[in-house]
Write an enzyme that holds these catalytic residues in place. Sequence first.
Site, PDB file in Angstrom:
ATOM      1  N   ASN A 155      -0.019  10.245  -8.771  1.00 34.47           N
ATOM      2  CA  ASN A 155       1.011  10.413 -10.141  1.00 34.47           C
ATOM      3  C   ASN A 155       0.059   9.982 -11.336  1.00 34.47           C
ATOM      4  OD1 ASN A 155       2.499   9.956 -12.418  1.00 34.47           O
ATOM      5  ND2 ASN A 155       3.247   8.516 -11.256  1.00 34.47           N
ATOM      6  N   TRP A 156      -1.292  10.705 -11.999  1.00 38.84           N
ATOM      7  CA  TRP A 156      -2.054   9.754 -12.853  1.00 38.84           C
ATOM      8  C   TRP A 156      -1.288   9.080 -14.269  1.00 38.84           C
ATOM      9  CZ3 TRP A 156      -5.697  14.404 -13.373  1.00 38.84           C
ATOM     10  CH2 TRP A 156      -7.091  13.938 -12.492  1.00 38.84           C
ATOM     11  N   LYS A 157       0.352   8.888 -14.579  1.00 32.86           N
ATOM     12  CA  LYS A 157       0.917   8.016 -15.409  1.00 32.86           C
ATOM     13  C   LYS A 157       0.162   8.904 -17.081  1.00 32.86           C
ATOM     14  CE  LYS A 157       1.996   4.765 -11.908  1.00 32.86           C
ATOM     15  NZ  LYS A 157       2.621   3.948 -11.947  1.00 32.86           N
ATOM     16  N   HIS A 167      11.528   9.317 -12.359  1.00 34.73           N
ATOM     17  CA  HIS A 167      10.199   7.797 -11.509  1.00 34.73           C
ATOM     18  C   HIS A 167      10.786   6.703 -12.112  1.00 34.73           C
ATOM     19  CE1 HIS A 167       6.688   5.544 -11.302  1.00 34.73           C
ATOM     20  NE2 HIS A 167       6.038   6.190 -11.218  1.00 34.73           N
ATOM     21  N   GLU A 211       9.328   4.164 -13.581  1.00 32.00           N
ATOM     22  CA  GLU A 211       9.076   4.057 -14.758  1.00 32.00           C
ATOM     23  C   GLU A 211       9.660   4.475 -16.247  1.00 32.00           C
ATOM     24  OE1 GLU A 211       5.160   5.139 -14.650  1.00 32.00           O
ATOM     25  OE2 GLU A 211       4.665   2.927 -13.018  1.00 32.00           O
ATOM     26  N   GLU A 216      10.740   4.572  -3.538  1.00 33.89           N
ATOM     27  CA  GLU A 216       9.774   4.034  -3.957  1.00 33.89           C
ATOM     28  C   GLU A 216       9.874   2.774  -4.573  1.00 33.89           C
ATOM     29  OE1 GLU A 216       5.835   6.344  -6.364  1.00 33.89           O
ATOM     30  OE2 GLU A 216       7.789   6.453  -7.641  1.00 33.89           O
ATOM     31  N   GLY A 266       2.328   0.136  -8.537  1.00 25.17           N
ATOM     32  CA  GLY A 266       2.017  -0.686  -9.362  1.00 25.17           C
ATOM     33  C   GLY A 266       0.608  -1.836  -9.690  1.00 25.17           C
ATOM     34  N   SER A 299       1.661   1.218  -4.841  1.00 23.11           N
ATOM     35  CA  SER A 299       0.488   0.572  -3.896  1.00 23.11           C
ATOM     36  C   SER A 299      -0.534   1.128  -2.932  1.00 23.11           C
ATOM     37  CB  SER A 299       0.815  -1.048  -3.578  1.00 23.11           C
ATOM     38  OG  SER A 299       1.006  -1.472  -5.392  1.00 23.11           O
ATOM     39  N   GLY A 343       0.483   6.450  -7.422  1.00 21.26           N
ATOM     40  CA  GLY A 343      -0.090   6.044  -9.025  1.00 21.26           C
ATOM     41  C   GLY A 343      -1.466   5.976  -8.963  1.00 21.26           C
ATOM     42  N   GLY A 344      -2.085   4.855  -8.636  1.00 19.96           N
ATOM     43  CA  GLY A 344      -3.457   4.140  -9.568  1.00 19.96           C
ATOM     44  C   GLY A 344      -4.439   4.634  -8.565  1.00 19.96           C
TER      45      GLY A 344
END
Length: 250
Positions: free
Chosen positions: A9-11, A95, A97, A167, A173, A213, A234-235
């Site tokens: 997930n590149w956000k 998600h 967010e 999640e 994150g 994470s 993500g990151g």
Amino acid sequence: MRKPVMAGNWKMYKTAGETAAFFQKFGPVVAGSSHAEIVICPAFVNVPAAVEAARSTSIEVGAQDVFWLKEGAYTGEVSAPMLAAAGCKWVIIGHSERRQYFGETDETVFKKTVAALEAELRPIVCVGERLEEREAGSTETVLATQCAGGIRGLSAEQFARIVIAYEPVWAIGTGKTATPEIAGAAHRFLREYLQARFGAEPAAACRILYGGSVKPDNIKGLMAQPDIDGALVGGASLDPASFAAIVNFG
Ligand code: PEP
């Protein structure tokens, strides 16, 4: 029996040029990785660049959100048929967010999931508790409520085509991964919930991903849990070497 899914997930990161550069490095390293389905979810505007770069690889492209109607006067929204026509095969729905900042609810998660399935997209439906909910001992209630509103109304045929991502919001994150045991217990609870709603076989076949994470150095421990069937990352998915190390965790 359940093929793992490794989804990035590149956000709101990367331009079209950076997307192409990522695939140039990432593609060759995962070319032989047939043990897992590999998915990259860039921002909407970079879907065409990702689809083009993923051509002649086994990597599939997903979106990070979708609207539930096919078309209309909804400024800024993108529909499931538009995503499918652009070459998306997957879409992340619900998600945390989106729930936290953009008013996503279990009801909209359900409507988006149905719309995605109608367009032959594969939804990755996200659930997970916030830190205060875990500390209050209500993790299972939160997960059950999110599933009840978000996916309980799906038919058996619809349910067979979704993937779930657990999640925990406190792990996204933050660098605080859930331990394999904590994640494993939540996944076990989710599978039991799915079994009660959809039956033993469909629940046993459903992929439940862990997200929060995930890094190259913790993926192996997470994947050793019997009910963890992949990761939503993500990151660590932004860097080709680190996401390749996660995909090739074995
Ligand atoms: C995510 O965005 O779904 C996620 C899990 O992020 P991170 O891996 O950075 O925690």
